[in-house]
Design an enzyme around this catalytic site. Structure first.
Site, PDB file in Angstrom:
ATOM      1  N   HIS A 113      -5.088 -10.515   5.519  1.00  0.00           N
ATOM      2  CA  HIS A 113      -4.464 -11.156   4.356  1.00  0.00           C
ATOM      3  C   HIS A 113      -4.629 -12.672   4.424  1.00  0.00           C
ATOM      4  O   HIS A 113      -4.118 -13.388   3.560  1.00  0.00           O
ATOM      5  CB  HIS A 113      -2.967 -10.819   4.296  1.00  0.00           C
ATOM      6  CG  HIS A 113      -2.682  -9.362   4.088  1.00  0.00           C
ATOM      7  ND1 HIS A 113      -3.322  -8.618   3.137  1.00  0.00           N
ATOM      8  CD2 HIS A 113      -1.798  -8.515   4.710  1.00  0.00           C
ATOM      9  CE1 HIS A 113      -2.867  -7.373   3.176  1.00  0.00           C
ATOM     10  NE2 HIS A 113      -1.956  -7.290   4.116  1.00  0.00           N
ATOM     11  N   ARG A 135      -4.595  -7.176  -7.622  1.00  0.00           N
ATOM     12  CA  ARG A 135      -3.628  -6.387  -8.399  1.00  0.00           C
ATOM     13  C   ARG A 135      -2.829  -7.328  -9.293  1.00  0.00           C
ATOM     14  O   ARG A 135      -2.682  -8.515  -8.977  1.00  0.00           O
ATOM     15  CB  ARG A 135      -2.690  -5.666  -7.419  1.00  0.00           C
ATOM     16  CG  ARG A 135      -1.682  -4.717  -8.010  1.00  0.00           C
ATOM     17  CD  ARG A 135      -0.807  -4.162  -6.900  1.00  0.00           C
ATOM     18  NE  ARG A 135       0.034  -3.053  -7.345  1.00  0.00           N
ATOM     19  CZ  ARG A 135       0.944  -2.432  -6.600  1.00  0.00           C
ATOM     20  NH1 ARG A 135       1.115  -2.840  -5.340  1.00  0.00           N
ATOM     21  NH2 ARG A 135       1.658  -1.439  -7.088  1.00  0.00           N
ATOM     22  N   SER A 143       6.273  -4.595  -5.346  1.00  0.00           N
ATOM     23  CA  SER A 143       5.918  -3.921  -4.098  1.00  0.00           C
ATOM     24  C   SER A 143       6.303  -4.773  -2.901  1.00  0.00           C
ATOM     25  O   SER A 143       6.803  -4.260  -1.888  1.00  0.00           O
ATOM     26  CB  SER A 143       4.417  -3.631  -4.083  1.00  0.00           C
ATOM     27  OG  SER A 143       4.051  -2.921  -2.922  1.00  0.00           O
ATOM     28  N   ARG A 269       5.221   3.587  -1.868  1.00  0.00           N
ATOM     29  CA  ARG A 269       6.461   3.844  -2.604  1.00  0.00           C
ATOM     30  C   ARG A 269       6.159   4.618  -3.881  1.00  0.00           C
ATOM     31  O   ARG A 269       6.312   5.824  -3.928  1.00  0.00           O
ATOM     32  CB  ARG A 269       7.175   2.521  -2.915  1.00  0.00           C
ATOM     33  CG  ARG A 269       8.597   2.690  -3.446  1.00  0.00           C
ATOM     34  CD  ARG A 269       9.235   1.331  -3.709  1.00  0.00           C
ATOM     35  NE  ARG A 269       8.568   0.620  -4.791  1.00  0.00           N
ATOM     36  CZ  ARG A 269       8.911   0.721  -6.078  1.00  0.00           C
ATOM     37  NH1 ARG A 269       9.915   1.488  -6.429  1.00  0.00           N
ATOM     38  NH2 ARG A 269       8.249   0.047  -6.997  1.00  0.00           N
TER      39      ARG A 269
END
Length: 307
Positions: A113, A135, A143, A269
């Site tokens: 990341h 995204r 999220s 999730r």
């Protein structure tokens, strides 16, 4: 820009940037918080030796890195069997990540990341293939919120608390917009570098098509039937089951990220597009749109899909 004029809710303080937050090469160091020398950690990563066939998976947190890492594994290994380990095993900035990456068999799928300034600099000279996943920022933030709710013991903070922290530019990490802008800058500075941009929302809508595009980028064989099987194996529902069953081997240092009653950290999730509508108020959405628009004025080039 919003401001935080109250004391941070319990647990939220761990997300708020301290004035002494270390920086390297113009960017905040956002790796593991328990490192004794985070600046040296960045130097160790920048000096990491890249192999000719390494594949780099780069993404801002909570944009689908686990998902794409599994798909890439299947394409490169020509299998629909799940990798027994999780991507954190070969995540450069994790504790022990460098040592594990050094022992990894080729072709390695190295993920991070980190911004490019903190990644191995040999990536540029060796023109390593880069897979970038992105995204829409509203679902990303939702999220992000649930991820930290699951790993912080005292987590009484709300989604609105996290949103206000972001809009006040108080996060320990850089923003998603900053990450995307540095991605575009890297591509402008290295126009012949092999990079593929995978949109989370497009992958949800047409997974087989995107997997085929990724296979062509990686230059591996993948007929329609194989891509269909990969898409099915890596569906959100199946990946969630695999994660919750404890079949994935997480590094020991990630044990603190396991929620109560879970064998592994909670990674999956809902995995839907548009869940942000259940969390933003009308006012918050309008204000966050202003943040996004200001980022566009500064050169943000990515077009987001919100539903």
């Amino acid at each position: 820009m919003a401001t935080i004029d109250k004391e941070p809710e319990a647990g939220l303080a761990s997300l708020i940037r301290k004035e002494s937050c270390p920086e390297a090469y113009g960017w905040r160091v956002v790796g593991p918080t328990n490192l004794s020398d985070p600046l040296q950690h960045v130097e160790n990563i920048r000096g990491f030796k890249i192999r000719d066939d390494d594949v780099i998976l780069a993404a801002y947190p909570k944009c689908g890195t686990h998902w794409v890492w599994e798909i890439t594994h299947m394409l490169l290994r020509q299998t629909t069997d799940y990798e027994k380990r999780c991507k954190e095993q070969v995540m450069l900035e994790s504790n022990g990540g460098i040592a594990r990456c050094e022992k990894e068999e080729s072709p390695r799928i190295i993920n991070s990341h980190f911004v490019f300034a903190h990644l191995p600099q040999e990536i540029i000279a060796k023109k390593s293939k880069i897979i970038h996943v992105w995204r829409n920022p509203k679902d990303t933030l939702v999220s992000f919120y649930y991820h930290y709710k699951s790993v912080i013991v005292d987590s009484r903070f709300t989604f609105s608390d996290v949103l206000e922290t972001l809009m006040a530019d108080k996060f320990t990490t850089h923003t998603q917009f900053e990450y995307l802008q540095q991605m575009s800058k890297f591509e402008e500075d290295h126009p012949d570098h092999p990079i593929i941009h995978l949109c989370y929302e497009e992958m949800k809508k047409e997974p087989i098509k995107v997997i085929q595009e990724l296979a062509r980028f990686l230059k591996v064989p993948a007929d329609d039937e194989f891509c269909r099987k990969v898409a099915d194996a890596c569906s959100f529902e199946n990946m969630k089951v695999i994660n919750q069953s404890g079949q994935k081997m997480f590094p020991a240092e990630f044990s603190v990220s396991r929620g109560p009653g879970h064998k592994n950290p909670v990674i999956y999730r809902k995995g839907v597009v548009g869940d942000w509508k259940n969390h933003f108020t009308v006012s918050e959405n309008e204000r966050y749109d202003d943040v996004i628009n200001r980022a566009r004025e500064k050169g943000l080039k990515f077009k987001f899909i919100y539903q």
